[in-house]
Design an enzyme around this catalytic site. Structure first.
Site, PDB file in Angstrom:
ATOM      1  N   HIS A 104       2.425  -2.253   7.305  1.00  0.00           N
ATOM      2  CA  HIS A 104       3.593  -2.988   7.814  1.00  0.00           C
ATOM      3  C   HIS A 104       3.339  -3.445   9.253  1.00  0.00           C
ATOM      4  CE1 HIS A 104       6.237  -2.424   4.448  1.00  0.00           C
ATOM      5  NE2 HIS A 104       6.325  -1.107   4.558  1.00  0.00           N
ATOM      6  N   HIS A 108       0.019   3.047   4.709  1.00  0.00           N
ATOM      7  CA  HIS A 108       1.095   2.155   4.265  1.00  0.00           C
ATOM      8  C   HIS A 108       1.876   1.619   5.468  1.00  0.00           C
ATOM      9  CE1 HIS A 108       4.465   0.958   1.493  1.00  0.00           C
ATOM     10  NE2 HIS A 108       5.160   1.120   2.605  1.00  0.00           N
ATOM     11  N   GLU A 109       2.288   2.524   6.357  1.00  0.00           N
ATOM     12  CA  GLU A 109       3.079   2.081   7.509  1.00  0.00           C
ATOM     13  C   GLU A 109       2.243   1.236   8.469  1.00  0.00           C
ATOM     14  OE1 GLU A 109       6.135   2.207   7.367  1.00  0.00           O
ATOM     15  OE2 GLU A 109       6.430   3.723   5.827  1.00  0.00           O
ATOM     16  N   TYR A 118      10.974  -1.274  -4.250  1.00  0.00           N
ATOM     17  CA  TYR A 118       9.813  -0.390  -4.139  1.00  0.00           C
ATOM     18  C   TYR A 118       9.014  -0.371  -5.443  1.00  0.00           C
ATOM     19  CZ  TYR A 118      10.789   1.655   0.434  1.00  0.00           C
ATOM     20  OH  TYR A 118      10.959   1.848   1.784  1.00  0.00           O
ATOM     21  N   GLU A 150       7.569  -4.655   0.640  1.00  0.00           N
ATOM     22  CA  GLU A 150       6.708  -3.485   0.457  1.00  0.00           C
ATOM     23  C   GLU A 150       5.353  -3.835  -0.169  1.00  0.00           C
ATOM     24  OE1 GLU A 150       7.334  -0.618   1.708  1.00  0.00           O
ATOM     25  OE2 GLU A 150       9.403  -1.058   2.298  1.00  0.00           O
TER      26      GLU A 150
END
Length: 718
Positions: A486, A482-483, A653, A511
């Site tokens: 980003h 997930h990170e 989120y 997100e």
């Protein structure tokens, strides 16, 4: 081996040679230069002369240049091992924040921006968006108020809120509390976790010290059989930053006052206006509808887990402690036990297939195939060769940090993309969660050349030991992916202005791209590709594995199909309880930021509200069910999101999952590694950043307006 052409990026990476003295001096110089740019525009132009090129372009170039230095200076407070430098970074952030408030309330500049806006020039879409956003920003910063007492009060509130936010996050970063336990009190916690704990001396002789960092906290919550230990860990973790309690209270009061000064009914209305949702009714209706859909499933899941708890206690001869409750500190433990018993999923055994470094390599390979990228790790002498000073240590902030140069592959043109940093293990004073930080944005400079971005993942995964590498639980694999998502968003963005670069989108969309990519961590072929049993990494690790394997045959290097199948079956196990937890955060956020009157807000008992809402929404029992009332804990004081930009925005989120599910099931579900669609996603969604309306970005990619159907179907709530 990376091609020679990839050895020398066309732009050096940022340097991290700041000192407590230099960061303060540098930020003051930056502020002076920026103020001078604004002063010159105000002195040289009358509203009748104002155009986009004369007003906005000089300020945009100044903003771009500030973006090369200010994020680096502010980044030290999250990652530096030097406390004095962290403190100086915090002080520098206060200075730049105060200046930003001053700049956003300059009436002379606002009049010129407004005049340029009224000229109705024909501009490219991104420039038009910049002009509109800048004008709206002035209005939202109080310039719609008459000069005098009200405007002065608004400015004072903004400055105080900035100080509160900085102090709140600093308290979280610097938090270093912990608890001492005997080995018996930690029974069930894996030995490799306990081996990293500090060993006690004197009055704590024979005990082990856990901290509230994730690599300590989560294993105890999941594995420790001692209910009292788990209760103590949970409740003290909720109270680890009580110095933030008055800061939170003051912040919500001031936010509400500021919003009402501007004519909004509350802070939530002020914040949501500028997001995809547009109105608080849209947000409240979404959260309310989701709560209704999830409540029945949550009750069913809770009953199943409570039955499991009672059976477990009876089997352990602790039947007398059964009290008919299922507590907050029970949930991680019995959720894990349920996965093991009902789905044959041993999280510890599963983690053996996800050593951190091989998992990272596998993830980067997925992004290479999907988006047409190449990641080249920069090590040793190669760091020195690209460092402006010739010293490789100057281009990282800590020896543990990994650095990659990122390139387009041949099909995408072999161009340079930017720099990716990975800072993956906990240390004192470091940011305590997992996040992506944009260190330098991309943009087009004054000469028309592209400036390339630099982005960092800051995480807190367990450190390797002599006998084991750092091993990731599956939820940590998802977090890392997930990170990284980003980070990729930051890297591949192609905008004219730094303001719209990468993840600089509205909060209820930001997100969605990373949430969509989480699906790759639930795809059989990609799980197999990511996996590598740690015993296959080296003879030393193989020997260490055999020491505790108790005669088991050597595992396959790749995750077995049976384990993959068992894991995928668990994707939505206890999903209702998980999403009810998210709903608690989102509804609490909207409640404290959306009162009907300021008097109503002042009547809120915040700890009581936070804990009561959690009980009502999740249905999980807490200390209030042991006669302690609802004021037992201050979890809201550890809730960094609500001081870090997600105020009246945490719902994002959940709402962005609507968009992520729609994108994945519409485009990628049949073939997640479809490179053609991956590149289309890169160019249509990720490259745009915030340079156009995010709903337009979604419609461009989907070919229609987004739908909630895939989201509710995924949760079994269609």
């Amino acid at each position: 081996m990376a091609p020679q052409s990839f050895k020398k990026p066309p732009q050096p990476p940022p340097v991290f040679t700041g000192t407590p003295k230099s960061v303060i001096e540098d930020i003051k110089t930056i502020i002076e230069k920026s103020r001078a740019v604004q002063d010159k525009i105000a002195a040289d132009l009358k509203p009748s002369d104002a155009t986009f090129d004369k007003v906005m372009i000089p300020m945009a170039h100044d903003e771009n240049q500030m973006g090369l230095a200010v994020p680096v200076i502010g980044f030290y407070q999250a990652v530096s091992a030097d406390k004095a430098l962290r403190n100086a970074s915090t002080e520098a952030e206060k200075l730049i924040s105060d200046f930003s408030i001053e700049a956003a309330m300059r009436e002379d500049i606002f009049k010129l921006v407004d005049a340029a806006f009224e000229k109705k020039e024909t501009l490219d879409p991104e420039s038009q968006r910049l002009l509109e956003k800048e004008r709206k920003n002035f209005i939202r910063n109080g310039l719609s108020l008459p000069a005098g007492e009200k405007r002065d009060r608004f400015k004072a509130i903004k400055k105080r809120l900035s100080d509160i936010s900085i102090a709140f996050q600093k308290n979280l970063n610097e938090e270093n509390g912990g608890l001492w336990f005997t080995p018996e009190e930690l029974d069930g916690t894996p030995d490799d976790v306990l081996s990293t704990f500090e060993k006690g001396e004197g009055e704590n002789a024979g005990k082990l010290r856990m901290t509230y960092k994730y690599p300590d906290l989560f294993p105890i919550s999941k594995y420790c059989r001692n209910t009292e230990t788990r209760r103590q860990v949970f409740t003290t973790n909720e109270n680890k930053c009580n110095e933030n309690v008055p800061l939170f209270r003051e912040a919500i009061d001031l936010r509400d006052e500021a919003a009402r000064l501007l004519g909004y009914p509350n802070h939530a209305a002020f914040m949501v206006e500028d997001k995809m949702a547009k109105t608080t009714k849209t947000v409240d209706d979404f959260l309310s509808d989701l709560r209704k859909r999830l409540t029945k499933g949550g009750a069913s899941e809770r009953k199943t887990l409570q039955d499991l708890k009672e059976k477990d206690l009876k089997d352990r001869g602790e039947g007398k402690s059964i009290d008919g409750h299922y507590y907050l500190w029970d949930n991680r433990f019995y959720d894990r036990l349920m996965l093991e018993k009902d789905y044959s999923l041993d999280q510890e055994k599963l983690s053996e297939y996800f050593p951190l470094q091989t998992s990272i390599r596998g993830m980067l390979h997925i992004f290479e195939q999907l988006f047409g990228l190449v990641f080249v790790e920069i090590e040793g002498s190669d760091r020195s060769s690209i460092a402006p000073s010739g010293k490789g240590e100057d281009i990282v902030w800590h020896p543990d940090v990994k650095l990659y140069s990122v390139w387009d592959d041949e099909g995408e043109g072999n161009d340079f993309v930017g720099y990716l940093y990975l800072d993956l293990h906990p240390r004192d004073g470091k940011y305590g969660h997992a996040a992506n930080f944009n260190i330098q944005p991309g943009f087009i400079d004054e000469k028309g050349n592209r400036r390339y971005p630099a982005t960092a993942l800051v995480c807190n995964f367990s450190k390797p030991s002599p006998k084991k590498p750092s091993l990731l639980k599956h939820d940590e694999v998802v977090t890392l992916f997930h990170e990284l998502g980003h980070g990729i968003h930051d890297l591949v963005a192609r905008t004219i202005y730094s303001r719209f670069h990468g993840t600089n989108t509205v909060r209820d969309f930001v997100e969605a791209p990373s949430q969509m990519l989480e699906n790759w961590c639930w795809t059989p072929s990609q799980l197999k590709a990511l996996s590598c049993h740690y015993s296959s990494l080296s003879p030393e690790y193989e020997t260490a594995w055999k020491e505790h394997a108790k005669g088991e045959s050597k595992p396959d290097p790749k995750l077995p199909d049976e384990l993959i199948e068992n894991l995928i079956k668990t994707k939505h196990v206890n999903d209702a309880l998980f999403n009810l937890r998210q709903l608690h955060f989102g509804i609490f956020d909207m409640t404290v930021h959306g009162p009907e009157s300021h008097k109503q807000l002042q009547g809120y008992d915040i700890p009581e509200l936070y804990n009561r809402l959690r009980k009502e929404i999740s249905g999980l029992d807490g200390p209030e069910d042991l006669g302690e009332g609802y004021k037992w804990g201050n979890g809201h004081a550890t809730f960094g999101h609500l001081m870090g930009g997600y105020d009246a925005g945490y719902y994002g989120y959940l709402s962005s999952q609507v968009y992520s599910a729609d994108m994945f099931h519409t485009v990628f579900a049949k073939n997640p590694m479809n490179a053609e669609e991956g590149r289309r996603y890169r160019h249509t969604v990720l490259e745009r950043g915030g340079s156009q309306d995010e709903m337009q970005t979604l419609e461009d990619f989907l070919g229609r307006k987004p739908s909630t159907e895939a989201f509710y179907r995924e949760l079994g709530l269609a």
